[in-house]
Motif scaffolding. Sequence first.
Motif, short mmCIF file in Angstrom:
data_model
loop_
_atom_site.label_atom_id
_atom_site.label_comp_id
_atom_site.label_asym_id
_atom_site.label_seq_id
_atom_site.Cartn_x
_atom_site.Cartn_y
_atom_site.Cartn_z
N GLN A 1 50.84 3.26 -30.44
CA GLN A 1 49.97 2.66 -29.63
C GLN A 1 48.42 2.84 -30.18
O GLN A 1 47.64 1.86 -29.96
CB GLN A 1 49.70 3.63 -28.17
N ARG A 2 48.03 3.87 -30.67
CA ARG A 2 46.79 3.96 -31.27
C ARG A 2 46.62 3.14 -32.51
O ARG A 2 45.51 2.42 -32.61
CB ARG A 2 46.51 5.45 -31.64
N LEU A 3 47.71 3.10 -33.39
CA LEU A 3 47.34 2.32 -34.86
C LEU A 3 47.80 0.78 -34.57
O LEU A 3 47.08 0.03 -35.27
CB LEU A 3 48.26 2.93 -35.83
N TRP A 4 48.46 0.42 -33.82
CA TRP A 4 49.14 -0.81 -33.60
C TRP A 4 49.37 -1.23 -32.04
O TRP A 4 50.44 -1.28 -31.68
CB TRP A 4 50.36 -1.17 -34.42
N PRO A 5 48.36 -1.22 -31.22
CA PRO A 5 48.20 -1.50 -30.10
C PRO A 5 48.92 -2.72 -29.34
O PRO A 5 49.79 -2.80 -28.40
CB PRO A 5 46.58 -1.57 -29.47
N ARG A 6 48.85 -3.97 -30.21
CA ARG A 6 49.75 -4.97 -29.83
C ARG A 6 51.08 -4.79 -30.17
O ARG A 6 51.97 -5.21 -29.00
CB ARG A 6 49.03 -6.17 -30.61
N ALA A 7 51.53 -4.22 -31.05
CA ALA A 7 52.89 -3.94 -31.46
C ALA A 7 53.41 -2.73 -30.21
O ALA A 7 54.75 -2.87 -29.64
CB ALA A 7 52.98 -3.36 -32.78
N ALA A 8 52.63 -1.79 -29.69
CA ALA A 8 52.97 -0.97 -28.67
C ALA A 8 53.30 -1.75 -27.47
O ALA A 8 54.01 -1.26 -26.68
CB ALA A 8 51.97 0.30 -28.84
N GLU A 9 52.35 -2.77 -27.23
CA GLU A 9 52.64 -3.30 -25.87
C GLU A 9 53.69 -4.25 -25.93
O GLU A 9 54.38 -4.30 -24.91
CB GLU A 9 51.40 -4.36 -25.65
N ARG A 10 54.16 -4.75 -27.01
CA ARG A 10 55.28 -5.52 -27.00
C ARG A 10 56.56 -4.47 -26.89
O ARG A 10 57.47 -4.93 -26.11
CB ARG A 10 55.29 -6.38 -28.42
N LEU A 11 56.71 -3.48 -27.57
CA LEU A 11 57.58 -2.69 -27.58
C LEU A 11 57.84 -2.08 -26.16
O LEU A 11 58.91 -1.86 -25.64
CB LEU A 11 57.41 -1.54 -28.56
N GLY A 12 56.64 -1.77 -25.77
CA GLY A 12 56.65 -1.16 -24.47
C GLY A 12 57.51 -1.93 -23.09
O GLY A 12 58.15 -1.52 -22.40
N ARG A 13 57.20 -3.26 -23.51
CA ARG A 13 57.89 -4.37 -22.54
C ARG A 13 59.28 -4.10 -22.33
O ARG A 13 60.12 -4.45 -21.44
CB ARG A 13 57.43 -5.65 -22.66
N ILE B 1 63.52 7.99 -24.23
CA ILE B 1 62.78 7.86 -22.93
C ILE B 1 61.22 8.29 -23.19
O ILE B 1 60.22 7.71 -22.73
CB ILE B 1 63.43 8.84 -21.91
N MET B 2 61.01 9.49 -23.96
CA MET B 2 59.90 10.15 -24.30
C MET B 2 58.93 9.06 -25.18
O MET B 2 57.60 9.10 -25.03
CB MET B 2 60.01 11.44 -24.97
N PHE B 3 59.56 8.54 -26.13
CA PHE B 3 59.07 7.46 -27.04
C PHE B 3 58.53 6.33 -26.04
O PHE B 3 57.34 5.83 -26.50
CB PHE B 3 59.81 7.07 -27.99
N ALA B 4 59.22 5.84 -25.21
CA ALA B 4 58.96 4.68 -24.48
C ALA B 4 57.62 5.12 -23.67
O ALA B 4 56.82 4.32 -23.37
CB ALA B 4 60.04 4.34 -23.40
N MET B 5 57.53 6.55 -23.14
CA MET B 5 56.51 6.90 -22.31
C MET B 5 55.09 6.95 -23.38
O MET B 5 53.95 6.63 -22.97
CB MET B 5 56.60 8.18 -21.81
N GLY B 6 55.18 7.24 -24.52
CA GLY B 6 54.30 7.37 -25.30
C GLY B 6 53.52 6.07 -25.68
O GLY B 6 52.43 5.97 -25.88
N LEU B 7 54.52 5.12 -25.42
CA LEU B 7 54.04 3.75 -25.93
C LEU B 7 53.14 3.15 -24.98
O LEU B 7 52.29 2.25 -24.96
CB LEU B 7 55.40 2.67 -26.09
N THR B 8 53.25 3.73 -23.85
CA THR B 8 52.55 3.03 -22.49
C THR B 8 51.61 3.96 -21.66
O THR B 8 50.75 3.70 -20.76
CB THR B 8 53.76 2.79 -21.49
N MET B 9 51.75 5.45 -22.05
CA MET B 9 50.76 6.20 -21.26
C MET B 9 49.36 6.27 -22.04
O MET B 9 49.25 5.48 -22.97
CB MET B 9 51.16 7.84 -21.38
#
Length: 296
Positions: A155-167, A15-23
């Motif tokens: 999110q900082r290093l690979w923003p596109r990957a973070a966006e896909r993971l966040g979905r 849960i915390m990892f998911a929030m880190g991807l999207t905050m």
Amino acid sequence: MIITQAALPAALAFIMFAMGLTMDPGDFRRIAARPQALAAGLAAKLLLVPLAGLAVVTVWRPSADFAVGMILLAACPAGVTSALLTHMAGGRIALAATVTALTSLAATLSVPALVNLGLAAFAGYQQAVEIPVGRMTLGIFLVDTVPLLLGLGIQRLWPRAAERLGRVARPVASLLFALIVVGAFISQRQSLVDHMGDVVPAALVLNLLAMGGAWGLGSLLRLDMADRIAVVMENGLQNSALGIFVAVTLLGNHAMMVPSIVYAFVMNLTAVAFIWAVKRRSIGSRPPRHGHESRP
């Protein structure tokens, strides 16, 4: 029991990892630029909530075990799900996560001090009880802060990957949180029934005092709505798991864990009600959408 001990921390960490991807990482810069929000969160959590717990116990006068259990609960840091619920309410997640981390560190001093005060004042203990919460603080850090930082790093290093993971991660995190809450209620339903009359009202009063006091403090300091929501959530949601652990494992008293179990039920209900009220207020404050204007 082994499955529960392994699955619950893993679910909370995800849960915390998911929030880190999207905050928004910029929230941390805003906290540094406006430290009054962090000061309000810490002051309310470390002073207001313990004082409210002492006041409730003094006025309510429950049995000695329940009184100590209530003070133990009030001394606990914020729960690891407070950041998720802050996110659901539209609050500043970075502020919530920072308050959780700092109060978890402070618990190494606040929990033993307040629990021994309760034991001496209400249970007649003459000798202080040693409570090694250092390893519990480390566990909270590993479950709460590390996954959040990992998500932020991706999110900082690979923003596109973070966006896909966040979905994918967002709905999974919401489902896991729902399963945690439902599972806790089902497993402890008998305790809720047995102590509905003597502990539930006191737990509800403590919760409302904590949330109401935090809202008042945020209003007094003129915090913006996102910060105010985070402060309220941090103060309404306690780490009940820590309260249960200290009562059963370190104090060897199952009755002292009842307030933590009951409060876990109460705080989730009031948190959902608060989220609903905030969402309703935000919808009501939006300017109405106008349709196509009729031509003269």
